[in-house]
Scaffold this active site. Structure first.
Site, PDB file in Angstrom:
ATOM      1  N   ASP A 124       0.810  -1.050   0.028  1.00 53.35           N
ATOM      2  CA  ASP A 124      -0.009  -0.069  -0.028  1.00 53.35           C
ATOM      3  C   ASP A 124       0.921   1.348   0.219  1.00 53.35           C
ATOM      4  O   ASP A 124       0.275   2.485   0.090  1.00 53.35           O
ATOM      5  CB  ASP A 124      -1.198  -0.022   1.142  1.00 53.35           C
ATOM      6  CG  ASP A 124      -0.347   0.005   2.416  1.00 53.35           C
ATOM      7  OD1 ASP A 124       0.766  -0.068   2.577  1.00 53.35           O
ATOM      8  OD2 ASP A 124      -1.223   0.089   3.510  1.00 53.35           O
ATOM      9  N   SER A 125       2.281   1.045   0.084  1.00 53.45           N
ATOM     10  CA  SER A 125       3.141   2.079  -0.370  1.00 53.45           C
ATOM     11  C   SER A 125       2.977   2.819  -1.574  1.00 53.45           C
ATOM     12  O   SER A 125       3.395   3.656  -2.073  1.00 53.45           O
ATOM     13  CB  SER A 125       4.609   1.651  -0.207  1.00 53.45           C
ATOM     14  OG  SER A 125       4.842   0.442  -0.991  1.00 53.45           O
ATOM     15  N   ASP A 180      -0.798  -6.399  -0.466  1.00 52.87           N
ATOM     16  CA  ASP A 180      -0.975  -5.507   0.977  1.00 52.87           C
ATOM     17  C   ASP A 180      -2.385  -5.191   1.202  1.00 52.87           C
ATOM     18  O   ASP A 180      -3.024  -4.622   0.316  1.00 52.87           O
ATOM     19  CB  ASP A 180       0.017  -4.394   0.820  1.00 52.87           C
ATOM     20  CG  ASP A 180       0.399  -4.056   2.209  1.00 52.87           C
ATOM     21  OD1 ASP A 180       0.269  -4.624   3.361  1.00 52.87           O
ATOM     22  OD2 ASP A 180       1.347  -3.050   2.350  1.00 52.87           O
ATOM     23  N   LYS A 201      -0.823  -9.327   3.024  1.00 55.57           N
ATOM     24  CA  LYS A 201      -0.083  -8.825   4.335  1.00 55.57           C
ATOM     25  C   LYS A 201      -1.026  -7.775   4.944  1.00 55.57           C
ATOM     26  O   LYS A 201      -1.815  -7.136   4.368  1.00 55.57           O
ATOM     27  CB  LYS A 201       1.077  -7.977   3.698  1.00 55.57           C
ATOM     28  CG  LYS A 201       1.939  -7.376   4.992  1.00 55.57           C
ATOM     29  CD  LYS A 201       3.263  -6.867   4.532  1.00 55.57           C
ATOM     30  CE  LYS A 201       3.130  -5.364   3.982  1.00 55.57           C
ATOM     31  NZ  LYS A 201       2.665  -4.467   4.805  1.00 55.57           N
ATOM     32  N   GLU A 230      -1.182  -5.499   8.692  1.00 53.91           N
ATOM     33  CA  GLU A 230      -0.278  -4.756   9.829  1.00 53.91           C
ATOM     34  C   GLU A 230      -0.912  -5.114  11.270  1.00 53.91           C
ATOM     35  O   GLU A 230      -2.106  -5.186  11.446  1.00 53.91           O
ATOM     36  CB  GLU A 230      -0.354  -3.241   9.656  1.00 53.91           C
ATOM     37  CG  GLU A 230       0.180  -2.953   8.401  1.00 53.91           C
ATOM     38  CD  GLU A 230       0.607  -1.492   8.226  1.00 53.91           C
ATOM     39  OE1 GLU A 230      -0.091  -0.833   8.856  1.00 53.91           O
ATOM     40  OE2 GLU A 230       0.878  -0.990   6.960  1.00 53.91           O
ATOM     41  N   GLU A 268       9.532  -3.448  10.616  1.00 58.34           N
ATOM     42  CA  GLU A 268       9.708  -2.312  10.068  1.00 58.34           C
ATOM     43  C   GLU A 268      10.138  -1.242  11.077  1.00 58.34           C
ATOM     44  O   GLU A 268       9.446  -1.102  12.147  1.00 58.34           O
ATOM     45  CB  GLU A 268       8.594  -1.762   9.179  1.00 58.34           C
ATOM     46  CG  GLU A 268       8.759  -0.226   8.849  1.00 58.34           C
ATOM     47  CD  GLU A 268       7.806   0.153   7.729  1.00 58.34           C
ATOM     48  OE1 GLU A 268       6.885  -0.469   7.309  1.00 58.34           O
ATOM     49  OE2 GLU A 268       7.788   1.624   7.016  1.00 58.34           O
TER      50      GLU A 268
HETATM   51  O1  KIV Z   1       3.471  -1.005   1.565  1.00 58.34           O
HETATM   52  C1  KIV Z   1       4.720  -1.295   1.661  1.00 58.34           C
HETATM   53  O2  KIV Z   1       5.323  -1.370   0.610  1.00 58.34           O
HETATM   54  C2  KIV Z   1       5.169  -2.161   2.787  1.00 58.34           C
HETATM   55  C3  KIV Z   1       6.587  -2.287   2.792  1.00 58.34           C
HETATM   56  C4  KIV Z   1       7.352  -1.237   3.359  1.00 58.34           C
HETATM   57  C5  KIV Z   1       6.815  -3.500   3.890  1.00 58.34           C
HETATM   58  O3  KIV Z   1       4.296  -2.293   3.885  1.00 58.34           O
END
Ligand code: KIV
Length: 273
Positions: free
Chosen positions: A52-53, A91, A121, A123, A191
Protein backbone atom coordinates in the site's frame (compact mmCIF):
# COMPACT_ATOMS: atom_id res chain seq x y z
CA UNK A 1 18.70 -21.60 -4.58
CA UNK A 2 20.07 -24.60 -6.47
CA UNK A 3 23.76 -24.49 -7.48
CA UNK A 4 23.81 -20.79 -6.62
CA UNK A 5 21.04 -20.02 -9.17
CA UNK A 6 17.57 -18.78 -8.16
CA UNK A 7 15.06 -21.67 -8.34
CA UNK A 8 13.01 -21.61 -11.54
CA UNK A 9 9.70 -23.05 -10.33
CA UNK A 10 7.19 -20.61 -8.80
CA UNK A 11 7.92 -19.75 -5.16
CA UNK A 12 5.28 -20.76 -2.61
CA UNK A 13 4.75 -19.83 1.03
CA UNK A 14 6.20 -23.24 1.99
CA UNK A 15 9.54 -22.10 0.57
CA UNK A 16 9.68 -19.31 3.15
CA UNK A 17 10.07 -21.56 6.22
CA UNK A 18 12.42 -23.82 4.26
CA UNK A 19 14.68 -20.88 3.40
CA UNK A 20 14.92 -19.92 7.05
CA UNK A 21 15.76 -23.50 8.03
CA UNK A 22 18.55 -23.50 5.44
CA UNK A 23 19.80 -20.07 6.49
CA UNK A 24 19.14 -18.60 3.02
CA UNK A 25 18.10 -14.94 2.93
CA UNK A 26 14.74 -14.04 1.41
CA UNK A 27 14.52 -11.09 -0.97
CA UNK A 28 11.27 -9.17 -1.43
CA UNK A 29 10.74 -6.06 -3.55
CA UNK A 30 7.60 -4.03 -4.07
CA UNK A 31 6.03 -3.44 -7.48
CA UNK A 32 2.79 -1.78 -8.56
CA UNK A 33 2.28 -2.59 -12.24
CA UNK A 34 2.83 -5.33 -14.81
CA UNK A 35 5.93 -3.73 -16.39
CA UNK A 36 7.91 -3.47 -13.18
CA UNK A 37 6.38 -6.70 -11.88
CA UNK A 38 7.96 -8.48 -14.84
CA UNK A 39 11.33 -6.74 -14.51
CA UNK A 40 11.52 -7.34 -10.76
CA UNK A 41 10.49 -10.98 -11.25
CA UNK A 42 13.17 -11.43 -13.92
CA UNK A 43 15.76 -10.06 -11.48
CA UNK A 44 15.22 -13.19 -9.38
CA UNK A 45 13.57 -11.94 -6.17
CA UNK A 46 11.64 -14.45 -4.08
CA UNK A 47 8.48 -12.41 -3.60
CA UNK A 48 6.88 -9.23 -4.87
CA UNK A 49 4.87 -7.20 -2.42
CA UNK A 50 2.19 -5.02 -3.97
CA UNK A 51 2.48 -2.62 -1.06
CA UNK A 52 0.00 0.00 0.00
CA UNK A 53 3.14 2.13 -0.27
CA UNK A 54 1.65 2.62 -3.76
CA UNK A 55 -0.17 5.50 -2.04
CA UNK A 56 2.97 7.43 -1.17
CA UNK A 57 5.41 6.07 -3.76
CA UNK A 58 3.18 6.29 -6.85
CA UNK A 59 -0.17 7.97 -6.18
CA UNK A 60 1.14 11.13 -4.49
CA UNK A 61 -0.63 10.77 -1.14
CA UNK A 62 1.14 11.86 2.07
CA UNK A 63 0.42 8.48 3.75
CA UNK A 64 -0.95 5.02 2.94
CA UNK A 65 -4.29 5.79 4.60
CA UNK A 66 -6.21 6.95 1.47
CA UNK A 67 -5.41 3.73 -0.41
CA UNK A 68 -8.54 1.60 -0.94
CA UNK A 69 -9.13 -2.08 -1.61
CA UNK A 70 -10.14 -1.23 -5.18
CA UNK A 71 -6.80 0.56 -5.71
CA UNK A 72 -4.93 -2.46 -4.35
CA UNK A 73 -6.88 -4.89 -6.52
CA UNK A 74 -6.14 -2.78 -9.61
CA UNK A 75 -2.39 -2.69 -8.89
CA UNK A 76 -2.03 -6.30 -7.71
CA UNK A 77 -3.88 -7.64 -10.77
CA UNK A 78 -1.49 -5.73 -13.01
CA UNK A 79 1.59 -7.01 -11.13
CA UNK A 80 0.28 -10.57 -11.22
CA UNK A 81 -0.01 -10.38 -15.03
CA UNK A 82 3.68 -9.54 -15.27
CA UNK A 83 5.03 -12.16 -12.84
CA UNK A 84 5.85 -15.80 -13.58
CA UNK A 85 7.95 -17.01 -10.67
CA UNK A 86 7.98 -14.79 -7.56
CA UNK A 87 5.32 -15.11 -4.86
CA UNK A 88 2.91 -12.17 -5.22
CA UNK A 89 1.69 -10.76 -1.91
CA UNK A 90 -1.09 -8.16 -1.83
CA UNK A 91 -0.99 -5.62 1.00
CA UNK A 92 -4.41 -5.12 2.58
CA UNK A 93 -5.16 -1.40 2.92
CA UNK A 94 -6.43 0.57 5.90
CA UNK A 95 -9.98 -0.42 7.00
CA UNK A 96 -10.11 -3.54 4.83
CA UNK A 97 -9.37 -6.01 7.68
CA UNK A 98 -9.58 -4.19 11.03
CA UNK A 99 -13.33 -3.74 11.54
CA UNK A 100 -14.29 -7.39 12.03
CA UNK A 101 -13.01 -10.87 11.33
CA UNK A 102 -15.84 -11.42 8.87
CA UNK A 103 -15.00 -8.34 6.80
CA UNK A 104 -11.30 -9.29 6.91
CA UNK A 105 -12.03 -12.77 5.52
CA UNK A 106 -14.32 -11.39 2.82
CA UNK A 107 -11.95 -8.58 1.77
CA UNK A 108 -8.80 -10.72 1.85
CA UNK A 109 -10.67 -13.46 -0.02
CA UNK A 110 -11.75 -10.94 -2.64
CA UNK A 111 -8.17 -9.66 -2.95
CA UNK A 112 -6.89 -13.19 -3.60
CA UNK A 113 -9.79 -14.12 -5.88
CA UNK A 114 -9.68 -11.01 -8.08
CA UNK A 115 -5.91 -10.52 -8.37
CA UNK A 116 -4.41 -14.01 -8.38
CA UNK A 117 -2.06 -13.05 -5.54
CA UNK A 118 -0.89 -15.96 -3.41
CA UNK A 119 -0.94 -14.24 -0.02
CA UNK A 120 -2.01 -11.11 1.84
CA UNK A 121 -0.11 -8.83 4.22
CA UNK A 122 -1.79 -7.20 7.22
CA UNK A 123 -0.39 -4.84 9.85
CA UNK A 124 -0.41 -5.28 13.63
CA UNK A 125 0.06 -7.86 16.37
CA UNK A 126 -2.75 -7.04 18.81
CA UNK A 127 -4.85 -9.90 20.25
CA UNK A 128 -7.65 -8.93 17.82
CA UNK A 129 -5.23 -9.14 14.90
CA UNK A 130 -4.04 -12.60 16.02
CA UNK A 131 -7.66 -13.81 15.85
CA UNK A 132 -8.00 -12.27 12.39
CA UNK A 133 -4.80 -13.90 11.13
CA UNK A 134 -5.95 -17.24 12.53
CA UNK A 135 -9.33 -16.93 10.75
CA UNK A 136 -7.66 -15.97 7.46
CA UNK A 137 -5.24 -18.88 7.58
CA UNK A 138 -8.09 -21.29 8.45
CA UNK A 139 -9.93 -19.97 5.39
CA UNK A 140 -6.93 -20.87 3.23
CA UNK A 141 -5.41 -17.41 2.88
CA UNK A 142 -1.67 -17.26 3.63
CA UNK A 143 -0.78 -14.23 5.76
CA UNK A 144 2.39 -12.18 5.96
CA UNK A 145 2.28 -10.14 9.18
CA UNK A 146 3.82 -6.68 9.72
CA UNK A 147 4.88 -5.25 13.10
CA UNK A 148 7.18 -2.52 14.42
CA UNK A 149 6.33 0.73 12.67
CA UNK A 150 3.00 0.03 10.98
CA UNK A 151 2.29 2.87 8.53
CA UNK A 152 -1.51 2.50 8.73
CA UNK A 153 -1.21 3.55 12.41
CA UNK A 154 0.99 6.55 11.62
CA UNK A 155 -1.44 8.92 13.32
CA UNK A 156 -1.46 7.02 16.62
CA UNK A 157 2.31 6.37 16.50
CA UNK A 158 2.95 10.03 15.68
CA UNK A 159 5.21 9.64 12.64
CA UNK A 160 7.61 7.10 11.16
CA UNK A 161 9.37 6.29 14.45
CA UNK A 162 11.65 3.38 15.35
CA UNK A 163 9.72 0.90 17.55
CA UNK A 164 10.99 -1.26 20.42
CA UNK A 165 13.88 0.93 21.57
CA UNK A 166 12.79 0.55 25.22
CA UNK A 167 12.72 -2.83 27.00
CA UNK A 168 8.93 -2.87 27.30
CA UNK A 169 8.40 -2.12 23.61
CA UNK A 170 10.96 -4.75 22.63
CA UNK A 171 9.27 -7.41 24.78
CA UNK A 172 5.90 -6.47 23.27
CA UNK A 173 7.25 -6.93 19.74
CA UNK A 174 8.69 -10.34 20.62
CA UNK A 175 5.35 -11.40 22.13
CA UNK A 176 3.48 -10.15 19.05
CA UNK A 177 5.80 -12.08 16.74
CA UNK A 178 5.31 -15.31 18.71
CA UNK A 179 1.54 -14.76 18.69
CA UNK A 180 1.51 -14.17 14.93
CA UNK A 181 3.52 -17.34 14.37
CA UNK A 182 1.05 -19.30 16.48
CA UNK A 183 -1.85 -17.73 14.60
CA UNK A 184 -0.38 -19.17 11.39
CA UNK A 185 1.42 -16.26 9.66
CA UNK A 186 4.07 -17.53 7.21
CA UNK A 187 6.37 -14.54 7.70
CA UNK A 188 6.64 -11.24 9.56
CA UNK A 189 7.77 -7.87 8.22
CA UNK A 190 9.69 -5.90 10.86
CA UNK A 191 9.70 -2.19 10.04
CA UNK A 192 11.91 0.37 11.85
CA UNK A 193 13.12 -1.94 14.62
CA UNK A 194 16.61 -1.79 16.25
CA UNK A 195 18.95 -4.55 15.04
CA UNK A 196 19.25 -6.13 18.50
CA UNK A 197 15.49 -6.43 18.83
CA UNK A 198 14.97 -7.89 15.35
CA UNK A 199 17.76 -10.38 16.12
CA UNK A 200 15.83 -11.49 19.21
CA UNK A 201 12.54 -11.73 17.29
CA UNK A 202 14.23 -13.69 14.51
CA UNK A 203 15.60 -16.17 17.07
CA UNK A 204 12.23 -16.45 18.84
CA UNK A 205 10.17 -17.62 15.83
CA UNK A 206 10.57 -20.32 13.17
CA UNK A 207 8.88 -18.29 10.45
CA UNK A 208 11.11 -15.81 8.57
CA UNK A 209 11.40 -12.18 9.59
CA UNK A 210 11.68 -9.70 6.73
CA UNK A 211 13.27 -6.39 7.65
CA UNK A 212 12.86 -2.86 6.38
CA UNK A 213 14.90 -0.53 8.53
CA UNK A 214 15.39 -3.46 10.93
CA UNK A 215 19.08 -4.27 10.43
CA UNK A 216 20.92 -7.28 9.08
CA UNK A 217 19.76 -9.96 11.52
CA UNK A 218 16.42 -10.60 9.83
CA UNK A 219 15.86 -13.65 7.62
CA UNK A 220 15.22 -11.43 4.61
CA UNK A 221 14.81 -7.86 3.44
CA UNK A 222 12.13 -5.85 1.66
CA UNK A 223 12.41 -2.41 0.08
CA UNK A 224 10.19 -0.11 -1.96
CA UNK A 225 11.08 -0.20 -5.68
CA UNK A 226 10.94 3.53 -6.58
CA UNK A 227 13.14 4.25 -3.55
CA UNK A 228 15.74 1.63 -4.51
CA UNK A 229 15.79 2.84 -8.11
CA UNK A 230 16.25 6.45 -6.99
CA UNK A 231 13.03 7.41 -8.79
CA UNK A 232 11.68 8.81 -5.57
CA UNK A 233 14.64 11.14 -5.09
CA UNK A 234 13.04 13.28 -2.38
CA UNK A 235 12.92 10.33 0.06
CA UNK A 236 16.14 9.32 1.86
CA UNK A 237 15.53 7.54 5.18
CA UNK A 238 18.62 6.19 7.01
CA UNK A 239 17.93 2.55 6.10
CA UNK A 240 17.55 3.16 2.36
CA UNK A 241 20.39 2.31 0.00
CA UNK A 242 19.77 3.45 -3.57
CA UNK A 243 21.03 1.14 -6.31
CA UNK A 244 20.33 3.58 -9.18
CA UNK A 245 19.63 7.27 -9.71
CA UNK A 246 16.78 6.96 -12.16
CA UNK A 247 15.03 10.26 -11.36
CA UNK A 248 17.92 12.06 -13.03
CA UNK A 249 17.85 9.57 -15.94
CA UNK A 250 14.13 10.27 -16.47
CA UNK A 251 14.55 14.06 -16.36
CA UNK A 252 17.52 13.90 -18.68
CA UNK A 253 15.92 11.50 -21.23
CA UNK A 254 12.60 13.37 -21.41
CA UNK A 255 14.46 16.70 -21.52
CA UNK A 256 16.63 15.49 -24.44
CA UNK A 257 13.54 14.30 -26.36
CA UNK A 258 11.76 17.62 -25.72
CA UNK A 259 14.80 19.53 -27.06
CA UNK A 260 14.86 17.33 -30.19
CA UNK A 261 11.12 17.87 -30.81
CA UNK A 262 11.47 21.64 -30.38
CA UNK A 263 14.51 21.83 -32.65
CA UNK A 264 12.87 19.64 -35.31
CA UNK A 265 15.52 16.90 -35.09
CA UNK A 266 12.93 14.33 -33.90
CA UNK A 267 11.43 12.52 -35.70
CA UNK A 268 14.13 12.25 -38.36
CA UNK A 269 14.06 10.00 -41.45
CA UNK A 270 15.19 6.96 -39.45
CA UNK A 271 12.19 7.23 -37.14
CA UNK A 272 9.57 8.02 -39.81
CA UNK A 273 7.65 5.89 -42.34
O1 KIV B 1 3.54 -1.01 1.66
C1 KIV B 1 4.69 -1.46 1.63
O2 KIV B 1 5.43 -1.33 0.65
C2 KIV B 1 5.17 -2.15 2.83
C3 KIV B 1 6.63 -2.42 2.91
C4 KIV B 1 7.32 -1.17 3.26
C5 KIV B 1 6.93 -3.52 3.84
O3 KIV B 1 4.39 -2.43 3.70
Amino acid sequence: MDNGKPQQRPITVRDFAERKRKGEKLVIMTAYDALFGRLVDESGVDAILVGDSVGTAIMGYPSTLPVTLDHMIYHASAVRRGVKRALVIIDMPFLSYQASIESAVLNCGRAIQETGSAAVKVEGGSPEMLDTVHALVRTGIPVMAHIGFTPQSVNTIGGARVQGREAEGAERLIAEAKGLEQAGAFGIVLELVPTGVSERITAAVEIPTIGIGAGARCDGQVLVLPDVLGLNDTFQPKFLKRYAEMAEEVRSAVGAWARDVRSGSYPDAEHSF
